[in-house]
Scaffold this motif. Sequence first.
Motif, mmCIF file in Angstrom:
data_model
loop_
_atom_site.group_PDB
_atom_site.id
_atom_site.type_symbol
_atom_site.label_atom_id
_atom_site.label_comp_id
_atom_site.label_asym_id
_atom_site.label_seq_id
_atom_site.Cartn_x
_atom_site.Cartn_y
_atom_site.Cartn_z
ATOM 1 N N GLU A 60 0.900 -1.130 0.462
ATOM 2 C CA GLU A 60 -0.122 0.191 -0.301
ATOM 3 C C GLU A 60 0.576 1.250 -0.110
ATOM 4 O OE1 GLU A 60 -3.841 1.954 2.770
ATOM 5 O OE2 GLU A 60 -2.580 0.527 3.146
ATOM 6 N N GLY A 61 0.631 2.014 -1.347
ATOM 7 C CA GLY A 61 1.775 3.237 -1.171
ATOM 8 C C GLY A 61 1.826 3.731 -2.842
ATOM 9 N N LEU A 62 2.758 4.254 -2.952
ATOM 10 C CA LEU A 62 3.151 5.011 -4.015
ATOM 11 C C LEU A 62 4.564 3.982 -5.121
ATOM 12 C CD1 LEU A 62 1.896 7.455 -5.782
ATOM 13 C CD2 LEU A 62 3.776 7.921 -4.872
ATOM 14 N N LEU A 63 4.407 4.073 -6.216
ATOM 15 C CA LEU A 63 4.971 3.722 -7.207
ATOM 16 C C LEU A 63 5.955 5.043 -8.082
ATOM 17 C CD1 LEU A 63 5.761 0.457 -9.178
ATOM 18 C CD2 LEU A 63 6.053 2.032 -10.254
ATOM 19 N N VAL A 64 6.969 4.740 -7.923
ATOM 20 C CA VAL A 64 7.449 6.238 -9.268
ATOM 21 C C VAL A 64 8.517 5.985 -10.278
ATOM 22 C CG1 VAL A 64 8.514 8.379 -8.725
ATOM 23 C CG2 VAL A 64 6.904 8.260 -7.012
ATOM 24 N N LEU A 65 8.470 5.459 -10.971
ATOM 25 C CA LEU A 65 9.388 4.655 -12.719
ATOM 26 C C LEU A 65 9.712 7.077 -12.972
ATOM 27 C CD1 LEU A 65 7.586 3.085 -14.778
ATOM 28 C CD2 LEU A 65 9.537 2.499 -13.130
ATOM 29 N N GLU A 79 3.851 8.388 -10.994
ATOM 30 C CA GLU A 79 3.603 8.013 -10.185
ATOM 31 C C GLU A 79 2.258 6.923 -10.491
ATOM 32 O OE1 GLU A 79 3.236 10.926 -7.354
ATOM 33 O OE2 GLU A 79 5.633 11.263 -7.410
ATOM 34 N N CYS A 80 1.874 5.798 -9.634
ATOM 35 C CA CYS A 80 1.426 5.016 -9.318
ATOM 36 C C CYS A 80 0.772 4.577 -8.218
ATOM 37 C CB CYS A 80 1.361 3.949 -11.110
ATOM 38 S SG CYS A 80 0.229 3.144 -10.573
ATOM 39 N N ILE A 116 9.913 2.660 -4.332
ATOM 40 C CA ILE A 116 9.342 2.170 -4.013
ATOM 41 C C ILE A 116 8.766 2.228 -2.936
ATOM 42 C CG2 ILE A 116 7.521 0.123 -3.075
ATOM 43 C CD1 ILE A 116 8.837 -1.679 -5.429
ATOM 44 N N ASP A 117 7.699 3.223 -2.389
ATOM 45 C CA ASP A 117 7.246 4.271 -0.873
ATOM 46 C C ASP A 117 5.942 3.630 -0.551
ATOM 47 O OD1 ASP A 117 7.579 6.053 0.969
ATOM 48 O OD2 ASP A 117 7.427 7.469 -0.642
ATOM 49 N N PRO A 118 6.231 2.876 -0.139
ATOM 50 C CA PRO A 118 4.955 1.845 1.159
ATOM 51 C C PRO A 118 4.594 3.337 2.192
ATOM 52 C CG PRO A 118 6.599 1.299 1.819
ATOM 53 C CD PRO A 118 7.612 1.754 0.238
ATOM 54 N N GLY A 121 6.834 0.795 6.029
ATOM 55 C CA GLY A 121 7.629 0.181 5.830
ATOM 56 C C GLY A 121 8.290 0.746 5.497
ATOM 57 N N GLN A 122 9.423 0.014 4.819
ATOM 58 C CA GLN A 122 10.971 1.109 4.106
ATOM 59 C C GLN A 122 10.936 0.924 2.522
ATOM 60 O OE1 GLN A 122 14.770 -1.152 5.160
ATOM 61 N NE2 GLN A 122 16.076 1.047 4.236
ATOM 62 N N ARG A 123 10.955 3.135 2.187
ATOM 63 C CA ARG A 123 11.810 3.002 1.371
ATOM 64 C C ARG A 123 12.429 2.399 0.295
ATOM 65 N NH1 ARG A 123 13.357 7.613 -1.662
ATOM 66 N NH2 ARG A 123 12.402 8.952 -3.345
ATOM 67 N N TYR A 124 12.403 1.923 -1.240
ATOM 68 C CA TYR A 124 13.517 1.341 -1.469
ATOM 69 C C TYR A 124 13.811 2.284 -3.190
ATOM 70 C CZ TYR A 124 14.829 -1.776 -5.282
ATOM 71 O OH TYR A 124 15.932 -2.847 -6.312
ATOM 72 N N GLN A 125 14.595 1.515 -3.552
ATOM 73 C CA GLN A 125 14.998 2.305 -4.793
ATOM 74 C C GLN A 125 16.403 1.978 -5.962
ATOM 75 O OE1 GLN A 125 17.046 6.161 -5.514
ATOM 76 N NE2 GLN A 125 14.917 6.613 -6.186
ATOM 77 N N GLY A 126 15.216 1.433 -6.652
ATOM 78 C CA GLY A 126 16.779 0.280 -7.529
ATOM 79 C C GLY A 126 16.839 1.424 -8.851
#
Length: 295
Positions: A60-65, A79-80, A116-118, A121-126
């Motif tokens: 649950e949160g936001l996905l950003v490309l 953003e999705c 990925i910004d839930p 939980g922890q924010r993740y970026q690749g």
Amino acid sequence: MPDFSQRFLFDDTDVRGELVGLTDSYRHVLAKHPYPQPVAQLLGEMLAAASLLLGTLKFEGLLVLQARSSGAVPLLMVECSSAGELRGIARYQAEQVEADAGLTELMPDGVLAMTIDPKHGQRYQGIVELAGPTLADCLSNYFATSEQLPTRFWLGADGQRARGLLLQQLPADRLKEAEEREASWQHVVTLADTLKTEELLGLDNETLLHRLYHEEPLRLFEPRALQFRCSCSRERSAKALVSLGQADAELLLSEHAGSVVIDCQFCNQRYAFDAADVGQLFAGGGSDTPSDTRH
């Protein structure tokens, strides 16, 4: 359903798929800025890609490309949300955009970041280089180099509709032998590689899947709705203003004839704050009663 994502699953092999189609939300995004056709196409592919990626995640949160480069298109951003709400924007140098330009010409020396910004939980970026000739190739390379499940993308957009296809190999279940798993994966990918852009954009899901996989038993699940929605608000703009501090906010008022206007880059909404609004914010009164909010 003009905007949707729809999952499918192969019954005899460990591969899942996702199809995305965007019409209304894509048009909403393009209506906010006068994008040249090559930029509109890239942005549509990015919107489709983010929607496909959302289907691979459970959060649950936001996905950003976000893609950045030193070329004619320095920024693509989509953003999705986990609720299926999309927004996107592109920055471009109009005089540098050639009519038939593709990703390589528009975004040289580019990088692609997936964040990925839930909510919990922890924010993740690749991050990966934009090393392929198409956005679909770059995303496929991202998964190939990030030690995640093998994943392939096919994307298309024409200024009216954006669509995407994703295939992803699942952990071993139906097929246990490595050679057998690899052969089944290559089989479904090879068939998908025969898909033409006009077929991806023009065929309904059932017809498209039958054309590609009529000899493969698969299950097509119920579609999930997607829509354009911007997450900007007067409240968020007010918080940004408060974060400057009262002295700087009052300085902005004096420099801008007594009114500070905050523009949303995604949807062009404008939020105006006059001296009374700013005084109310720093007095703890909130931003519920604007003096002026306009498009």
